[in-house]
Design a protein around this motif. Structure first.
Motif, short mmCIF file in Angstrom:
data_model
loop_
_atom_site.label_atom_id
_atom_site.label_comp_id
_atom_site.label_asym_id
_atom_site.label_seq_id
_atom_site.Cartn_x
_atom_site.Cartn_y
_atom_site.Cartn_z
N ALA B 36 99.13 -11.83 76.50
CA ALA B 36 98.44 -10.59 76.13
C ALA B 36 98.41 -9.63 77.31
O ALA B 36 98.74 -8.43 77.18
N SER B 37 98.06 -10.18 78.46
CA SER B 37 98.02 -9.35 79.67
C SER B 37 99.40 -8.75 79.95
O SER B 37 99.54 -7.59 80.32
N PHE B 38 100.43 -9.57 79.73
CA PHE B 38 101.82 -9.15 79.92
C PHE B 38 102.15 -7.98 78.99
O PHE B 38 102.67 -6.94 79.42
N VAL B 39 101.78 -8.14 77.70
CA VAL B 39 102.08 -7.11 76.71
C VAL B 39 101.33 -5.81 77.04
O VAL B 39 101.91 -4.72 77.08
N PHE B 40 100.05 -5.94 77.33
CA PHE B 40 99.24 -4.73 77.56
C PHE B 40 99.62 -4.01 78.85
O PHE B 40 99.34 -2.84 79.01
N SER B 41 100.28 -4.75 79.76
CA SER B 41 100.68 -4.08 81.00
C SER B 41 101.77 -3.05 80.74
O SER B 41 101.97 -2.14 81.53
N SER B 54 102.61 3.26 72.84
CA SER B 54 104.04 3.23 73.12
C SER B 54 104.31 2.41 74.40
O SER B 54 103.39 2.16 75.19
N PHE B 55 105.60 2.03 74.56
CA PHE B 55 106.00 1.31 75.77
C PHE B 55 105.90 2.26 76.95
O PHE B 55 106.32 3.40 76.89
N SER B 56 105.35 1.72 78.07
CA SER B 56 105.16 2.61 79.20
C SER B 56 105.14 1.82 80.50
O SER B 56 104.67 0.68 80.54
N LEU B 57 105.66 2.42 81.55
CA LEU B 57 105.60 1.78 82.86
C LEU B 57 104.56 2.46 83.74
O LEU B 57 104.52 2.26 84.95
N GLU B 58 103.68 3.25 83.10
CA GLU B 58 102.78 4.08 83.91
C GLU B 58 101.83 3.26 84.76
O GLU B 58 101.50 3.64 85.88
N TRP B 59 101.41 2.10 84.25
CA TRP B 59 100.47 1.30 85.02
C TRP B 59 101.15 0.68 86.23
O TRP B 59 100.55 0.55 87.29
N TYR B 60 102.43 0.31 86.05
CA TYR B 60 103.19 -0.20 87.19
C TYR B 60 103.37 0.89 88.23
O TYR B 60 103.28 0.66 89.44
N ARG B 241 96.00 -1.38 85.05
CA ARG B 241 96.70 -1.70 86.29
C ARG B 241 96.56 -3.19 86.62
O ARG B 241 97.46 -3.80 87.19
N ILE B 242 95.40 -3.72 86.26
CA ILE B 242 95.17 -5.15 86.53
C ILE B 242 96.18 -6.00 85.78
O ILE B 242 96.71 -6.98 86.30
N ASN B 243 96.47 -5.61 84.54
CA ASN B 243 97.49 -6.33 83.78
C ASN B 243 98.82 -6.29 84.50
O ASN B 243 99.56 -7.27 84.55
N ALA B 244 99.15 -5.14 85.06
CA ALA B 244 100.43 -4.99 85.75
C ALA B 244 100.49 -5.91 86.96
O ALA B 244 101.47 -6.63 87.17
N ILE B 245 99.40 -5.88 87.75
CA ILE B 245 99.36 -6.76 88.93
C ILE B 245 99.42 -8.22 88.49
O ILE B 245 100.17 -9.04 89.05
N GLY B 246 98.64 -8.54 87.47
CA GLY B 246 98.58 -9.92 86.98
C GLY B 246 99.96 -10.42 86.55
O GLY B 246 100.37 -11.53 86.91
N THR B 247 100.66 -9.58 85.83
CA THR B 247 102.00 -9.95 85.37
C THR B 247 102.91 -10.21 86.57
O THR B 247 103.64 -11.20 86.62
#
Lengths: 363, 279
Positions: B36-41, B54-60, B241-247
């Motif tokens: 889930a964290s992976f998807v939401f990132s 939509s798909f986005s890399l904004e948090w990364y 952003r936490i999801n992104a870091i977590g992933t």
């Protein structure tokens, strides 16, 4: 010390805590001989070999190699390579690297190392496997790698600790002849530890028989087989019938042994024991004969009853029992046994020539 | 007759499928939160909700633009690598001592060596903080390294010890007997034989250090590692952003663990073969 002595054990004792593995051992290994040290497990044979290799230090006494005491020489400074029971090949090295290992540790350059390893790979007929992993080899091939790895330094002496015990019977016999030929061609002294009589007797020039840390007998296979020196050796070889009793003057001259199975006439070799002492006489199972009627001669005849028969290839072993319950074995070719009734419970007479009886030391 | 044959005859299809389903459920239970964290990132929405945006890399991008995250990542990586190397060295020494020598109190030695991971991390963290501040070592990267080595070295020891236990006991004396001194034997026999386990231990201890939070939180001070930084974010605000870091951290750790697994299983099986027909 004799000129052809390579190794001598002088009063060597080895203790592990309170357990004495080897007791006061004195013997010599001759240059260029194939010596087998034989005994059951725990008799001290492997400890003896490990002391020679420098993997165990003697608690007492001196071991000399070519006259020099080697007690304090660590194993890596001795030239006493050993072939291990598990072979202990290095699994992370290929065949060639295994063979080169000892040369590399001695700081020999790459080209020279390669050349000398090549010689031994060729000699042991494993050149085609040179670049293989150890895991890809068969038992016999591994055996050859282990030999090449130890012999590549061209030592004066090679130690072997039951190296054939993992092989099947046919391969074992093949490797025995490989070892024997190798030893004869190289002239390297082989010290071979084994619990197997057939291995020791088929390969060795001399055999040392050990029991509970003590040497029971040293001699050629023929000497030991024909005339075991102690009761232990006779029992261990299992190829003789034993009779114990009190010594007394014989009725028809000579000396007799008064045993539960009757009076037995002593003859053959050796000094006769004094009257009144106890003695044990051994008779080879191949020199013990059977007949249905008592033989014309009256000496050394024992009434026996058949207990069983065992087929052993070219010969058969007949198991018999005296009225006193002592087991007697007779080993003969099938044609010699063909005329005898051998049903279980059959009464027969066992007999032998006095000259075939050998006195053993009482242990 | 043969074991596998009897099994395939006697096995019920229903039970078979039920067991497979059970395994699937167990994995789902374990990995669903991470997935889930992976998807939401990669989701454009501010808050995790379904349907997805939509798909986005904004948090990364946001994470990559944050110098604090970079600093935390640098701390984590430096600490992880140093901890991995030191722990593996210590673990190797402890495991070899256990393999090679018999001595009085060996059981106690082993128990003590394997003890640290069983101590609750809060207690260990507090104790570390108290101790390290007493000797003026708290609040920097070195203190995190010291604390993590204490936690990680037992793992390295356990892994290397297992490998040494698979070694033919005659291997080392055989090398001595062929003219290798004890140091040469260490270099040419023990280390090569143990190499898969040494590398495995290196990767596992790095992964443990990357993920370790509690002890690091106590002793890191201003030199926070990434997990500590993540908690800082969480306390401030909930952000994808936490999801992104977590992933990112998850993928990194899993890579290390999988590498270790490959080294430990593949290579080990290969080397055991020669000893098998000894029996």
């Amino acid at each position: 010390m004799q000129r052809d002595t390579l190794v001598s054990f002088e009063g060597v004792v080895k203790r592990f805590g309170s357990f004495v593995a080897v007791q006061k051992m004195d013997f010599e290994i001759r240059k260029g001989e194939f010596l087998a040290i034989m005994g059951s497990s725990g008799c001290g044979k492997t400890t003896t070999l490990r002391m020679l290799a420098g993997l165990e230090a003697p608690s007492e006494g001196v071991i000399r190699l070519s006259g020099k005491p080697i007690n304090d020489l660590p194993t890596w400074s001795r030239d006493t390579p050993m072939v291990w029971q598990s072979l202990a090949l290095f699994p992370f090295l290929n065949v060639r690297e295994n063979v080169e290992f000892a040369l590399k540790m001695r700081g020999i350059g790459k080209v020279e190392r390669r050349r000398r390893a090549e010689q031994w790979l060729d000699r042991m007929q494993i050149t085609e496997f040179a670049d293989r992993n150890i895991a890809q080899l068969s038992g016999g091939q591994r055996q050859r790698v282990a030999l090449a790895r130890s012999l590549v330094v061209e030592p004066e002496i090679l130690l072997l600790d039951e190296p054939l015990s993992a092989l099947d019977a046919a391969l074992k016999v093949r490797m025995q002849s490989v070892l024997k030929t190798l030893q004869r061609e190289t002239g390297i002294t082989f010290v071979y530890v084994t619990h197997s009589q057939s291995e020791a007797f088929s390969m060795a020039d001399r055999v040392v028989i050990m029991s509970r840390g003590v040497i029971e007998q040293i001699g050629t296979p023929q000497e030991i087989y024909r005339a075991p020196r102690t009761r232990f050796v006779a029992d261990f070889l299992g190829s003789s019938n034993l009779f114990s009793g009190r010594v007394r003057p014989g009725a028809a001259g000579g000396v007799e042994l008064e045993t539960p199975a009757g009076a037995l006439k002593l003859g053959g070799d050796g000094v006769m024991p004094a009257d009144g002492t106890t003695a044990t006489v051994t008779v080879l199972d191949t020199k013990t004969h059977l007949s249905v009627t008592p033989p014309a001669r009256s000496v050394n005849v024992v009434p026996v009853r058949v207990v069983g028969e065992e087929f052993v290839g070219a010969t058969a072993t007949v198991y018999l029992e005296t009225p006193q319950g002592q087991e007697i074995r007779v080993q003969k070719g099938h044609d010699e046994l063909a005329d005898l009734p051998l049903g279980i419970g059959q009464d027969l007479f066992a007999w032998w020539e006095p000259k075939d009886g050998h006195l053993v030391a009482e242990a | 007759m043969s074991g596998s044959g009897a099994e395939s005859i006697n096995r019920s299809r229903g039970v078979d499928w039920a067991l497979k389903g059970y395994i699937l459920l167990a994995y789902l239970f374990v990995f669903a939160p991470i997935a889930a964290s992976f998807v939401f990132s990669f989701n454009s929405d501010r808050f995790p909700s379904i349907p997805l945006g939509s798909f986005s890399l904004e948090w990364y991008e946001a994470v990559a633009a944050d110098p604090l995250v970079w600093q935390g990542l640098r701390n984590t990586l430096v600490v992880g690598v140093v901890v991995g190397v030191i722990s593996t060295l210590l673990g190797f020494g402890a495991a070899y001592t256990d393999y090679r020598y018999k001595f009085a109190g060996k059981q106690v030695y082993l128990a003590l060596a394997l003890l640290p991971p069983t101590i609750p991390v809060i207690i260990l963290g507090l104790a570390m903080l108290a101790y390290l501040s007493r000797i003026n070592l708290s609040g920097n990267a070195l203190s995190v390294i010291i604390a993590h080595v204490v936690v990680c070295a037992p793992f390295a020891m356990a892994i290397i010890r297992l490998r040494l236990s698979q070694m033919d006991p005659a291997l080392e004396p055989a090398a001595w007997n062929l003219g290798a001194s004890e140091w040469k034997t260490m270099r040419h026999v023990i280390v090569p034989f143990t190499k898969p386990a040494i590398l495995g231990a290196l990767f596992i201890t790095m992964a443990v250090s990357f993920d370790e939070f509690a002890v690091a939180w106590f002793v890191s001070g201003l030199n926070e590692t990434l997990p500590v930084k993540v908690l800082g974010f969480l306390q401030g605000q909930v952000s994808p952003r936490i999801n992104a870091i977590g992933t990112f951290v998850f993928v990194l750790s899993m890579t290390l663990v999988i590498l270790a697994q490959l080294l430990l299983s593949g290579k080990g099986a290969n080397d055991r073969a020669p000893a098998d027909d000894k029996e």
